[in-house]
Each structure stands twice: as structure tokens, then as C-alpha cells.
Design an enzyme around this catalytic site. Structure first.
Site, mmCIF file in Angstrom:
data_model
loop_
_atom_site.group_PDB
_atom_site.id
_atom_site.type_symbol
_atom_site.label_atom_id
_atom_site.label_comp_id
_atom_site.label_asym_id
_atom_site.label_seq_id
_atom_site.Cartn_x
_atom_site.Cartn_y
_atom_site.Cartn_z
ATOM 1 N N GLU A 157 -1.726 0.456 -8.702
ATOM 2 C CA GLU A 157 -3.175 0.680 -8.816
ATOM 3 C C GLU A 157 -3.522 2.134 -8.542
ATOM 4 O OE1 GLU A 157 -5.654 -1.971 -6.339
ATOM 5 O OE2 GLU A 157 -4.095 -3.484 -6.621
ATOM 6 N N ASP A 202 -0.442 -0.073 -4.581
ATOM 7 C CA ASP A 202 -1.810 0.440 -4.620
ATOM 8 C C ASP A 202 -1.873 1.777 -3.899
ATOM 9 O OD1 ASP A 202 -4.510 0.844 -4.731
ATOM 10 O OD2 ASP A 202 -5.079 -1.042 -3.761
ATOM 11 N N ASP A 218 -8.618 -0.201 -10.571
ATOM 12 C CA ASP A 218 -9.401 -0.927 -9.568
ATOM 13 C C ASP A 218 -10.704 -0.147 -9.376
ATOM 14 O OD1 ASP A 218 -10.524 -2.005 -7.290
ATOM 15 O OD2 ASP A 218 -8.775 -1.824 -6.017
ATOM 16 N N LYS A 274 0.854 -1.190 0.000
ATOM 17 C CA LYS A 274 0.000 0.000 0.000
ATOM 18 C C LYS A 274 0.887 1.236 0.000
ATOM 19 C CE LYS A 274 -4.237 -1.189 0.253
ATOM 20 N NZ LYS A 274 -5.226 -0.579 -0.616
ATOM 21 N N LYS A 283 -12.723 -7.001 -8.106
ATOM 22 C CA LYS A 283 -13.205 -7.425 -6.788
ATOM 23 C C LYS A 283 -14.645 -7.900 -6.955
ATOM 24 C CE LYS A 283 -10.473 -4.424 -3.743
ATOM 25 N NZ LYS A 283 -9.386 -4.028 -4.635
HETATM 26 O O1 LIG Z 1 -5.735 -6.848 -3.908
HETATM 27 C C1 LIG Z 1 -5.158 -7.421 -2.935
HETATM 28 O O2 LIG Z 1 -4.037 -7.946 -3.069
HETATM 29 C C2 LIG Z 1 -5.789 -7.490 -1.588
HETATM 30 C C3 LIG Z 1 -7.018 -6.677 -1.400
HETATM 31 C C4 LIG Z 1 -6.760 -5.201 -1.263
HETATM 32 O O3 LIG Z 1 -5.649 -4.755 -1.407
HETATM 33 C C5 LIG Z 1 -7.853 -4.324 -0.945
HETATM 34 C C6 LIG Z 1 -9.077 -4.851 -0.620
HETATM 35 C C7 LIG Z 1 -10.117 -4.038 -0.197
HETATM 36 C C8 LIG Z 1 -9.926 -2.697 -0.019
HETATM 37 C C9 LIG Z 1 -8.635 -2.065 -0.169
HETATM 38 O O4 LIG Z 1 -8.078 -1.649 1.004
HETATM 39 C C10 LIG Z 1 -7.631 -2.856 -0.971
HETATM 40 C C11 LIG Z 1 -7.618 -2.219 -2.349
HETATM 41 O O5 LIG Z 1 -7.855 -1.021 -2.425
HETATM 42 O O6 LIG Z 1 -7.396 -2.844 -3.365
HETATM 43 MG MG LIG Z 2 -6.931 -1.304 -5.019
#
Ligand SMILES: O=C(O)CCC(=O)C1=CC=C[C@@H](O)[C@@H]1C(=O)O
Ligand SMILES: [Mg+2]
Length: 321
Positions: free
Chosen positions: A191, A162, A214, A134, A236
Site C-alpha cells: 500500500e 503498507d 489506500d 507495516k 476504509k
Molecule cells: O488494513 C488492515 O489490514 C488493518 C487496518 C490498517 O492497517 C490501518 C488502519 C487504520 C490506519 C492505519 O494505521 C492502517 C492503514 O494505514 O491502512
Molecule cells: Mg493503509
């Protein structure tokens, strides 16, 4: 004869889970269990606060009505809320044996902690070293330095980053300045670096750092078109909708030569194991982004291989029907 049950559950989360600047204390969701002719199908409905447009309390009545209609022999249309459409379509697909069993339990290691811990954990990763970090939570310059240091010191590491649209173009530039050009190709993608898609595309062009969509995927005006600098889309399913819609998005991404990454919305272990199966089926060869079980304090109904968290059985959950 059809039988069905709905379970409502809550799992406390680890203290540090912060999403969109608010602390998430628990994950709350529903499981659907459909039975017919000796077969069984399960699905999970877990809207993600701050990301889903719907709340659990909003979807619950629609889910109860759907399940009762199905149990009475009808074939009701899926509810419009994405999390409900996803969970119910998974239960139907399992029941019809249309969701293949093989699963991809590899998960891109999710790193949010401090750099020292990260180094040890990353260096010890077996096989293909792939992690997701992150960025955008601290100073952009610090992010750039940490990312560069990780890539410098672990030569076979590839990173997914991300930023969740945290950066202005200036901050994104500050980040990139600290990542040596020679290391940038080991960033599989970043991302959503900037607040607008245009700014993110300009960042990719200027820096040579590949980006991924995303949040953009779920915007009404998003279309799958070729865009230089974009290497991947992060899908997702809980935020997307039915399994059919997920499959359509994966196909649209693949048709453009993009990597499609199936990613978690912090589902329980039951939902995560289904996502691992969806990934093995629809995106074979691409490591899914499913390393989120570590944020939970328990598993539910189905176990994620290798997790030592206790697993709570369905009989211990609240049945709604
Ligand atoms: O994508 C991944 O490897 C794990 C999931 C992930 O990073 C996320 C899941 C849900 C909310 C967020 O904080 C985050 C994202 O933003 O992609
Ligand atoms: Mg993301």
C-alpha cells in the site's frame, strides 16, 4: 412508531498504538440505535484522528439532529461527514434488513511487532497464510530484509505491506533491493509506497511489486482508471462515507479487475462485525483487513467471534437522548 438512541463511548487502546506519528490513547465514538415496527438497526460513527477530515465533536451535533429528525418521521439526507454517513447508513441498512448477516471473520493478521514474535505467530497461522506488515517505520533496508526473511522461511505465506507513503523513491528502491525477485509475487500488494502516486507507480513498474491505493482513494482528484502495477484498493468505509458510496467504490474497483479490500479504521467490535458482513457481501472471497481488535482493551455491544476481550453492553454506555 420510531424510537432512537445515541450512545457515546470511549475505549482505552493498548499502549503502543501510533498513528501518523502520534500516540492514540483511546478510541472515541458514537453508536446509533434505530427502532421501527419491531425491527432494529445499529451503526457506529468513529472518526479516526489523523485520517478522518472530521472530529467526533464536530460530527456529534449533526448526528443528533439527524437522529431526532428521523425519529420524528422525516427521511433526512445523510450528513456529509464520511464517518457519520457510514454509521447512519449502516443503521438504516440493518433496520431495512439490507445488510446481510453472513460475515467474513477471517482477517489478514496485522504485524507491527518484532520479527521473532512474527515468525512464531505467522508459522502457526491456520489455513491460508496471509498477513499485513507495516513498513516504513524503520530503515527501508531493514524492512526489505525482514520481508524477504519472512517470505523465505514461510513458503506458503503471502504478504500485504503498507508503507503509508513513508518512502522517497530512493528508500523504496532500497527496500526492494533486499526482496529477492523470486519472492516478490508473494507480496499481494504494497500500500502507498511513496509520497506521490506517480512515484508509487514508477516503483511498481521498476520492481514488479504490485501496489495498492489506500490514502489515494480519498483524494479529490482520484479516479478509477486502469494503471499497470496496481493490484488492489483498500477501502476504509469509516473514511469513505455511506454504504452506497462504499458499494460504488467496490464495483468500480472490480470493473477494473482490481481486488477491493474492506479495511478497518480501528472501529469497536460492533463496527468491525459490520465491516466483516460488508466484506462477505461486497467482496466475497477477499480476506478483509480487520485485525485491529487486538489494539483495544474491550469489546462493545457485539462480540467478535473468538475474542476474549470483555464485552461492554449498551446499557453501560452514555445515552445522549
Ligand atoms: O488494513 C488492515 O489490514 C488493518 C487496518 C490498517 O492497517 C490501518 C488502519 C487504520 C490506519 C492505519 O494505521 C492502517 C492503514 O494505514 O491502512
Ligand atoms: Mg493503509
Amino acid at each position: 412508531m420510531r424510537q432512537a438512541q445515541i450512545y457515546r463511548w470511549q475505549i482505552p487502546l493498548d499502549a503502543g498504538v501510533v498513528l501518523r506519528e502520534r500516540r492514540l490513547k483511546s478510541r472515541d465514538g458514537l453508536f446509533i440505535q434505530l427502532q421501527e415496527n419491531g425491527g432494529e438497526g445499529w451503526g457506529e460513527i468513529t472518526p479516526l484522528p489523523g485520517f478522518s477530515v472530521e472530529t467526533l465533536d464536530e460530527v456529534q451535533p449533526a448526528v443528533i439532529a439527524w437522529v431526532q429528525a428521523w425519529r420524528d418521521g422525516a427521511s433526512p439526507a445523510l450528513p456529509s461527514q464520511p464517518s457519520a454517513a457510514f454509521g447512519l447508513s449502516c443503521a438504516l441498512a440493518e433496520l431495512a434488513e439490507e445488510l446481510p448477516q453472513p460475515a467474513d471473520y477471517r482477517a489478514a493478521m496485522l504485524c507491527t511487532g518484532d520479527p521473532d514474535e512474527l515468525f512464531a505467530a505467522l508459522a502457526a497461522l491456520p489455513g491460508e497464510k496471509l498477513a499485513k506488515v507495516k513498513v516504513g517505520l524503520y530503515e527501508a533496508v531493514r524492512d526489505g530484509m525482514v520481508v524477504n526473511l519472512l517470505l523465505e522461511s514461510i513458503p506458503d505465506l503471502r504478504l500485504r505491506l503498507d508503507a503509508n507513503r513513508a518512502w522517497t523513491p530512493l528508500k523504496a528502491r532500497q527496500f526492494a533491493k533486499y526482496v529477492a525477485p523470486a519472492n516478490r509475487s508473494r507480496i499481494a500488494f504494497l500500500e502507498e509506497p511513496c509520497q506521490s502516486r506517480e512515484a508509487s507507480l514508477a516503483f511498481a513498474e521498476e520492481t514488479g511489486i504490485a501496489i495498492a491505493w489506500d490514502e489515494s482513494l480519498r483524494e479529490a482528484d482520484f479516479t478509477f482508471t486502469p494503471q499497470p502495477g496496481v493490484s488492489a484498493v483498500v477501502i476504509k468505509p469509516t473514511l469513505t462515507g455511506s454504504l452506497q458510496k462504499v458499494a460504488q467504490q467496490v464495483a468500480a474497483a472490480h470493473a477494473l479487475g482490481l481486488t477491493a479490500v474492506i479495511s478497518s479504521s480501528l472501529e469497536s467490535s460492533l463496527g468491525l462485525t459490520q465491516l466483516a458482513r460488508i466484506a462477505a457481501w461486497l467482496t466475497p472471497g477477499t480476506v478483509p483487513g480487520l485485525d485491529t481488535l487486538q489494539l483495544m482493551t474491550a469489546q462493545l455491544v457485539r462480540r467478535w467471534p473468538g475474542s476474549e476481550l470483555p464485552c461492554i453492553a449498551a446499557a453501560e454506555l452514555d445515552a445522549l437522548l
